[in-house]
Each structure stands twice: as C-alpha cells, then as structure tokens.
Design a protein around this motif. Structure first.
Motif, PDB file in Angstrom:
ATOM      1  N   PHE A 110      22.475 -18.548   0.655  1.00 34.42           N
ATOM      2  CA  PHE A 110      21.528 -18.454  -0.443  1.00 34.42           C
ATOM      3  C   PHE A 110      21.076 -19.846  -0.831  1.00 34.42           C
ATOM      4  O   PHE A 110      21.717 -20.853  -0.542  1.00 34.42           O
ATOM      5  N   MET A 111      19.959 -19.890  -1.546  1.00 30.79           N
ATOM      6  CA  MET A 111      19.499 -21.097  -2.234  1.00 30.79           C
ATOM      7  C   MET A 111      19.167 -20.699  -3.665  1.00 30.79           C
ATOM      8  O   MET A 111      18.806 -19.540  -3.935  1.00 30.79           O
ATOM      9  N   ALA A 112      19.287 -21.657  -4.555  1.00 31.98           N
ATOM     10  CA  ALA A 112      19.140 -21.315  -5.970  1.00 31.98           C
ATOM     11  C   ALA A 112      18.701 -22.521  -6.775  1.00 31.98           C
ATOM     12  O   ALA A 112      18.734 -23.658  -6.297  1.00 31.98           O
ATOM     13  N   TRP A 113      18.294 -22.231  -7.991  1.00 30.96           N
ATOM     14  CA  TRP A 113      17.984 -23.261  -8.975  1.00 30.96           C
ATOM     15  C   TRP A 113      18.938 -23.107 -10.154  1.00 30.96           C
ATOM     16  O   TRP A 113      19.145 -21.997 -10.660  1.00 30.96           O
ATOM     17  N   PHE A 114      19.507 -24.228 -10.547  1.00 35.28           N
ATOM     18  CA  PHE A 114      20.337 -24.312 -11.742  1.00 35.28           C
ATOM     19  C   PHE A 114      19.657 -25.297 -12.697  1.00 35.28           C
ATOM     20  O   PHE A 114      18.790 -26.079 -12.290  1.00 35.28           O
ATOM     21  N   ARG A 115      20.096 -25.268 -13.940  1.00 38.45           N
ATOM     22  CA  ARG A 115      19.608 -26.262 -14.895  1.00 38.45           C
ATOM     23  C   ARG A 115      20.722 -26.615 -15.876  1.00 38.45           C
ATOM     24  O   ARG A 115      21.644 -25.823 -16.096  1.00 38.45           O
ATOM     25  N   GLN A 116      20.599 -27.808 -16.428  1.00 37.77           N
ATOM     26  CA  GLN A 116      21.594 -28.276 -17.382  1.00 37.77           C
ATOM     27  C   GLN A 116      20.900 -29.088 -18.461  1.00 37.77           C
ATOM     28  O   GLN A 116      20.267 -30.109 -18.164  1.00 37.77           O
ATOM     29  N   ILE A 161      26.492 -16.081  -4.264  1.00 37.84           N
ATOM     30  CA  ILE A 161      26.245 -16.151  -5.701  1.00 37.84           C
ATOM     31  C   ILE A 161      26.102 -14.720  -6.189  1.00 37.84           C
ATOM     32  O   ILE A 161      25.517 -13.874  -5.506  1.00 37.84           O
ATOM     33  N   THR A 162      26.678 -14.429  -7.336  1.00 38.57           N
ATOM     34  CA  THR A 162      26.629 -13.065  -7.852  1.00 38.57           C
ATOM     35  C   THR A 162      25.283 -12.774  -8.510  1.00 38.57           C
ATOM     36  O   THR A 162      24.537 -13.694  -8.858  1.00 38.57           O
ATOM     37  N   TYR A 163      25.014 -11.496  -8.737  1.00 41.71           N
ATOM     38  CA  TYR A 163      23.711 -11.084  -9.253  1.00 41.71           C
ATOM     39  C   TYR A 163      23.426 -11.695 -10.623  1.00 41.71           C
ATOM     40  O   TYR A 163      22.284 -11.915 -10.990  1.00 41.71           O
ATOM     41  N   ASP A 164      24.508 -11.976 -11.399  1.00 43.94           N
ATOM     42  CA  ASP A 164      24.322 -12.555 -12.726  1.00 43.94           C
ATOM     43  C   ASP A 164      24.346 -14.083 -12.694  1.00 43.94           C
ATOM     44  O   ASP A 164      24.264 -14.722 -13.735  1.00 43.94           O
ATOM     45  N   LEU A 165      24.442 -14.637 -11.489  1.00 40.47           N
ATOM     46  CA  LEU A 165      24.379 -16.092 -11.243  1.00 40.47           C
ATOM     47  C   LEU A 165      25.548 -16.852 -11.854  1.00 40.47           C
ATOM     48  O   LEU A 165      25.504 -18.079 -11.935  1.00 40.47           O
ATOM     49  N   ARG A 166      26.604 -16.157 -12.257  1.00 42.20           N
ATOM     50  CA  ARG A 166      27.707 -16.822 -12.946  1.00 42.20           C
ATOM     51  C   ARG A 166      28.813 -17.268 -12.005  1.00 42.20           C
ATOM     52  O   ARG A 166      29.569 -18.184 -12.333  1.00 42.20           O
ATOM     53  N   ARG A 167      28.971 -16.593 -10.894  1.00 41.43           N
ATOM     54  CA  ARG A 167      29.998 -16.978  -9.929  1.00 41.43           C
ATOM     55  C   ARG A 167      29.325 -17.303  -8.606  1.00 41.43           C
ATOM     56  O   ARG A 167      28.423 -16.579  -8.152  1.00 41.43           O
ATOM     57  N   HIS A 168      29.772 -18.401  -8.008  1.00 49.87           N
ATOM     58  CA  HIS A 168      29.066 -18.857  -6.807  1.00 49.87           C
ATOM     59  C   HIS A 168      29.939 -19.814  -6.021  1.00 49.87           C
ATOM     60  O   HIS A 168      30.882 -20.410  -6.556  1.00 49.87           O
TER      61      HIS A 168
END
Length: 124
Positions: free
Chosen positions: A33-39, A102-109
C-alpha cells in the motif's frame, strides 16, 4: 537513494485546493500500500488516506472524506493527494508512506518507507 520524495505543499486560503505528489524510487520494493499521513504541532501523526496497489482499494479518514482524493500514476511511480475545500485544521506536515499493511481505519499499519514531509498551511 531516498525512497519517497514529496512535493506540492504550500500555503492556501480556506476553501482552496492543493495537490501533493510523492515519487517512489525503485528502492521501494515489496510494498502493498501507499498512503498519506499528517502531523500537526503537538499531535500524533495520523493516517488520512491509503491506497492498496493491487486492488486499488482506498481508505479515508472521516476528517478528509469527500474532500481529499488519493490516486496513483503507475507509469511514473507517483502517488497523489488532491485536497479540496481545505480548512485551517488541515494545516500540518504531510508525509507519504509505503508498506505492507494498513487497516481500513488507518490506525494500525506496517510502514516500511516514509517521505521527508511537506508543509501545508491553510489560513482562514
């Protein structure tokens, strides 16, 4: 060689749009997978959008659903995040990520690669 390189951040007024890009080098092997996170300052890094490369399945955080769109240009190994209707609370450093799950809720990856981050500032 830097595995993920983001670009496209900047400053915009509320209601505006930005598109972030993330170029993945050939060093990023065996990613699913690829994803975007933010902080944002004083907060934990949070996942906001993810895309499974094989199926094309996408997941979004509730905070961005309907406003942000994640997509990928396979030919150019580039991941995008189109951000519309931006709000001041979207102000953060945005990171591109790639990994095994990465899980559907984006919390575990399991993230194997991170980009260096690009700043997005939304003014009211």
């Amino acid at each position: 060689q830097v595995p993920l390189v983001e670009s496209g951040g900047g400053s915009v007024q509320a209601g505006g749009s930005l598109r972030l890009s993330c170029v993945a080098s050939t060093y990023t092997e065996n990613i699913v997978f690829m994803a975007w996170f933010r902080q944002a300052p004083g907060t934990e890094r949070e996942g906001i959008a993810a895309l499974y490369l094989g199926s094309g399945t996408t997941y979004y955080a509730d905070s961005v659903k309907g406003r942000f769109t994640i997509s990928r240009d396979n030919a150019n190994n580039t991941l995008y995040l189109q951000m519309n209707s931006l709000k001041p609370e979207d102000t953060a450093t945005y990171y591109c990520a790639a990994g095994k799950y990465i899980t559907y809720d984006l919390r575990r990856h399991q993230v194997n690669y991170w980009g260096q981050g690009t700043q997005v500032t939304v003014s009211s």
